[in-house]
Write a protein that holds these residues in place. Structure first.
Motif, PDB file in Angstrom:
ATOM      1  N   ILE A   1       7.914   7.818   8.758  1.00  4.69           N
ATOM      2  CA  ILE A   1       8.735   7.459   7.941  1.00  4.69           C
ATOM      3  C   ILE A   1       8.278   6.254   6.272  1.00  4.69           C
ATOM      4  O   ILE A   1       9.027   6.441   5.235  1.00  4.69           O
ATOM      5  CB  ILE A   1       9.398   6.126   8.719  1.00  4.69           C
ATOM      6  CG1 ILE A   1       8.562   4.692   8.493  1.00  4.69           C
ATOM      7  CG2 ILE A   1       9.961   5.944   9.703  1.00  4.69           C
ATOM      8  CD1 ILE A   1       9.182   3.279   9.388  1.00  4.69           C
ATOM      9  N   VAL A   2       6.921   6.166   6.105  1.00  2.08           N
ATOM     10  CA  VAL A   2       6.157   6.288   5.139  1.00  2.08           C
ATOM     11  C   VAL A   2       5.211   7.109   5.161  1.00  2.08           C
ATOM     12  O   VAL A   2       4.480   6.943   6.397  1.00  2.08           O
ATOM     13  CB  VAL A   2       6.006   4.664   4.504  1.00  2.08           C
ATOM     14  CG1 VAL A   2       7.238   4.087   4.072  1.00  2.08           C
ATOM     15  CG2 VAL A   2       5.024   3.801   5.959  1.00  2.08           C
ATOM     16  N   THR A   3       4.588   7.276   4.353  1.00  2.00           N
ATOM     17  CA  THR A   3       3.270   9.028   3.697  1.00  2.00           C
ATOM     18  C   THR A   3       2.038   7.404   3.792  1.00  2.00           C
ATOM     19  O   THR A   3       2.463   7.034   3.626  1.00  2.00           O
ATOM     20  CB  THR A   3       3.337   9.844   2.281  1.00  2.00           C
ATOM     21  OG1 THR A   3       3.654   8.549   1.473  1.00  2.00           O
ATOM     22  CG2 THR A   3       4.776  10.532   3.418  1.00  2.00           C
ATOM     23  N   SER A   4       1.071   8.458   3.696  1.00  2.00           N
ATOM     24  CA  SER A   4      -0.196   7.698   3.619  1.00  2.00           C
ATOM     25  C   SER A   4      -0.910   7.433   2.486  1.00  2.00           C
ATOM     26  O   SER A   4      -1.135   6.253   2.105  1.00  2.00           O
ATOM     27  CB  SER A   4      -1.294   8.359   4.332  1.00  2.00           C
ATOM     28  OG  SER A   4      -1.079  10.038   4.156  1.00  2.00           O
ATOM     29  N   ASP A   5       0.100   8.147   1.188  1.00  2.00           N
ATOM     30  CA  ASP A   5      -0.014   8.060  -0.385  1.00  2.00           C
ATOM     31  C   ASP A   5       0.705   6.875  -0.406  1.00  2.00           C
ATOM     32  O   ASP A   5       0.235   6.186  -1.433  1.00  2.00           O
ATOM     33  CB  ASP A   5       0.563   9.474  -0.842  1.00  2.00           C
ATOM     34  CG  ASP A   5      -1.391  10.373  -0.545  1.00  2.00           C
ATOM     35  OD1 ASP A   5      -2.082   9.966  -0.501  1.00  2.00           O
ATOM     36  OD2 ASP A   5      -0.839  11.548  -1.198  1.00  2.00           O
ATOM     37  N   ALA A   6       1.987   7.266  -0.049  1.00  2.00           N
ATOM     38  CA  ALA A   6       2.622   5.682  -0.334  1.00  2.00           C
ATOM     39  C   ALA A   6       2.404   4.471   0.079  1.00  2.00           C
ATOM     40  O   ALA A   6       2.518   3.316  -0.727  1.00  2.00           O
ATOM     41  CB  ALA A   6       4.082   5.904   0.115  1.00  2.00           C
ATOM     42  N   ILE A   7       1.553   4.184   1.411  1.00  2.00           N
ATOM     43  CA  ILE A   7       1.528   3.074   1.738  1.00  2.00           C
ATOM     44  C   ILE A   7       0.314   2.511   0.958  1.00  2.00           C
ATOM     45  O   ILE A   7      -0.184   1.451   0.625  1.00  2.00           O
ATOM     46  CB  ILE A   7       0.404   3.406   3.357  1.00  2.00           C
ATOM     47  CG1 ILE A   7       1.955   3.623   4.411  1.00  2.00           C
ATOM     48  CG2 ILE A   7       0.138   2.358   3.883  1.00  2.00           C
ATOM     49  CD1 ILE A   7       1.600   3.913   5.667  1.00  2.00           C
ATOM     50  N   GLN A   8      -0.642   3.661   0.273  1.00  2.00           N
ATOM     51  CA  GLN A   8      -1.556   2.708  -0.554  1.00  2.00           C
ATOM     52  C   GLN A   8      -1.506   2.908  -1.357  1.00  2.00           C
ATOM     53  O   GLN A   8      -2.160   1.578  -2.045  1.00  2.00           O
ATOM     54  CB  GLN A   8      -3.165   4.359  -0.661  1.00  2.00           C
ATOM     55  CG  GLN A   8      -3.999   4.275   1.036  1.00  2.00           C
ATOM     56  CD  GLN A   8      -4.504   6.135   0.998  1.00  2.00           C
ATOM     57  OE1 GLN A   8      -4.253   7.047   0.538  1.00  2.00           O
ATOM     58  NE2 GLN A   8      -5.786   5.386   1.591  1.00  2.00           N
ATOM     59  N   ARG A   9      -0.951   3.353  -2.414  1.00  2.00           N
ATOM     60  CA  ARG A   9       0.214   2.567  -3.509  1.00  2.00           C
ATOM     61  C   ARG A   9       0.327   1.397  -3.445  1.00  2.00           C
ATOM     62  O   ARG A   9       0.117   0.912  -4.237  1.00  2.00           O
ATOM     63  CB  ARG A   9       0.982   3.581  -4.198  1.00  2.00           C
ATOM     64  CG  ARG A   9       0.967   5.205  -5.381  1.00  2.00           C
ATOM     65  CD  ARG A   9       2.340   5.724  -5.819  1.00  2.00           C
ATOM     66  NE  ARG A   9       2.515   6.093  -4.224  1.00  2.00           N
ATOM     67  CZ  ARG A   9       2.896   7.462  -3.803  1.00  2.00           C
ATOM     68  NH1 ARG A   9       2.031   8.081  -4.220  1.00  2.00           N
ATOM     69  NH2 ARG A   9       4.424   7.493  -3.187  1.00  2.00           N
ATOM     70  N   SER A  10       1.185   1.285  -2.128  1.00  2.00           N
ATOM     71  CA  SER A  10       1.555   0.042  -2.237  1.00  2.00           C
ATOM     72  C   SER A  10       0.366  -1.237  -2.072  1.00  2.00           C
ATOM     73  O   SER A  10       1.179  -2.216  -2.288  1.00  2.00           O
ATOM     74  CB  SER A  10       2.983   0.393  -1.160  1.00  2.00           C
ATOM     75  OG  SER A  10       2.074   0.146   0.157  1.00  2.00           O
ATOM     76  N   ARG A  11      -0.347  -0.388  -1.400  1.00  2.00           N
ATOM     77  CA  ARG A  11      -1.988  -1.925  -1.179  1.00  2.00           C
ATOM     78  C   ARG A  11      -2.434  -2.147  -2.395  1.00  2.00           C
ATOM     79  O   ARG A  11      -2.479  -2.633  -2.238  1.00  2.00           O
ATOM     80  CB  ARG A  11      -2.161  -0.617  -0.163  1.00  2.00           C
ATOM     81  CG  ARG A  11      -1.629  -0.857   1.364  1.00  2.00           C
ATOM     82  CD  ARG A  11      -1.451  -2.098   2.421  1.00  2.00           C
ATOM     83  NE  ARG A  11      -0.585  -2.726   3.353  1.00  2.00           N
ATOM     84  CZ  ARG A  11      -0.499  -2.162   3.999  1.00  2.00           C
ATOM     85  NH1 ARG A  11      -1.760  -1.636   4.916  1.00  2.00           N
ATOM     86  NH2 ARG A  11       0.427  -2.432   5.203  1.00  2.00           N
ATOM     87  N   ASP A  12      -2.180  -0.944  -3.401  1.00  2.00           N
ATOM     88  CA  ASP A  12      -3.144  -1.239  -4.327  1.00  2.00           C
ATOM     89  C   ASP A  12      -2.413  -2.041  -5.886  1.00  2.00           C
ATOM     90  O   ASP A  12      -1.011  -1.571  -6.300  1.00  2.00           O
ATOM     91  CB  ASP A  12      -3.094  -0.373  -4.756  1.00  2.00           C
ATOM     92  CG  ASP A  12      -4.387  -0.151  -6.351  1.00  2.00           C
ATOM     93  OD1 ASP A  12      -4.267  -1.338  -7.535  1.00  2.00           O
ATOM     94  OD2 ASP A  12      -5.344   0.570  -6.614  1.00  2.00           O
TER      95      ASP A  12
END
Length: 291
Positions: free
Chosen positions: A88-99
């Motif tokens: 439902i959310v990609t690994s790249d999108a998770i990392q982007r949002s965490r930064d």
């Protein structure tokens, strides 16, 4: 469908609700601790081994990756992506949002309104940083903070200088943001599923508290978002490529302003405030999109 919820804690409200709704709709759902997954990388056959078996039968995953395990959690999500498993959310999108800094840079480029923000590399000229955001009071945020931790309101120049110098001394990276006084310690959380707002609440900080996080004792009420607020929430989710997320906004005299976008939003507060079945929305999103 075989759905895996990647979560370290099977007792969390959000994890339980997703399990419940998935099973109710006839799916096989299991909760797997991402930290107990072994990532096996070999030519043309990426796999994941968990406890005593290979997870080669999984159709879709729901990542509930906590901030403290972002690196390994995202590696597990990425491995599922390599195995052509829907997420439902990609690994790249998770990392982007965490930064926080990276996500604000992307949101700014997308033309999304936000409080004035300054990032500096342990600047010694603290006064200049404060001036860039329009003077005190200012909000000082740790780049890695979650649930309101690592967020400080500095009401005077002296306080701001002391806090910034303390963080600089610890070599902790921070951003400095203008304080939106008219928000009165409240923010809006919009929950996005499949690029649409499926629920929204107004969170109010407890008396004397500028942070509205429910974990910090804030309260929540259902709210109907205005057109500009709906637009800002949807645009923000799109800019960070997060089809499922929580978007936090402030109401200001110049319109809604983005605070942050959360790739693993909790469901308890929003389901209680709105009375909506958001866990079901997430499961039906998987059903529509998993080919």
């Amino acid at each position: 469908m075989n759905i895996v919820i990647l979560s370290r804690n099977a007792n969390l409200y959000s994890t339980n609700r997703l399990l419940e709704e998935g099973e109710k709709r006839g799916h096989q759902v299991e909760i797997i601790d991402p930290l107990k997954c072994d990532i096996i990388i070999e030519q043309e056959k990426p796999t994941i081994f968990y406890k005593d078996r290979y997870l080669d039968y999984v159709d879709a995953i729901i990542p509930r990756i906590g901030a403290s395990i972002t690196f390994y959690g995202c590696a597990v999500v990425r491995q599922f992506e390599m195995m052509n498993v829907f997420t439902i959310v990609t690994s790249d999108a998770i990392q982007r949002s965490r930064d926080k800094l990276r996500s604000l840079q992307r949101l700014s480029k997308a033309g999304i309104g936000m409080p004035k923000t300054v990032f500096t590399n342990y600047s010694r000229d603290v006064e200049e940083v404060i001036d860039h955001v329009g003077g005190v009071p200012v909000i000082i945020k740790l780049l890695e903070g979650t649930q309101g931790l690592g967020v400080v309101l500095a009401e005077t120049k002296n306080a701001a200088e002391s806090v910034l110098e303390a963080f600089n001394g610890l070599e902790a990276r921070v951003i400095v943001q203008e304080f939106i006084d008219e928000a009165k310690g409240a923010d809006l959380r919009a929950l996005i599923v499949d690029g649409q707002v499926v629920g929204a609440m107004k969170r109010q900080g407890k008396e004397g508290e500028f942070r509205s996080n429910l974990h910090r004792g804030g309260s929540a009420n259902v709210i109907k978002l205005s057109e500009p607020e709906l637009k800002l929430a949807i645009q923000s989710a799109r800019a960070l490529k997060l089809p499922v997320c929580g978007v936090d906004m402030l109401q200001s005299s110049r319109g809604p302003l983005i605070l942050e976008v959360n790739s693993t939003p909790g469901l308890e507060g929003i389901e209680a405030a709105t009375g909506k079945n958001i866990a079901k929305n997430i499961i039906t999103y998987i059903e529509r999109n998993r080919h």
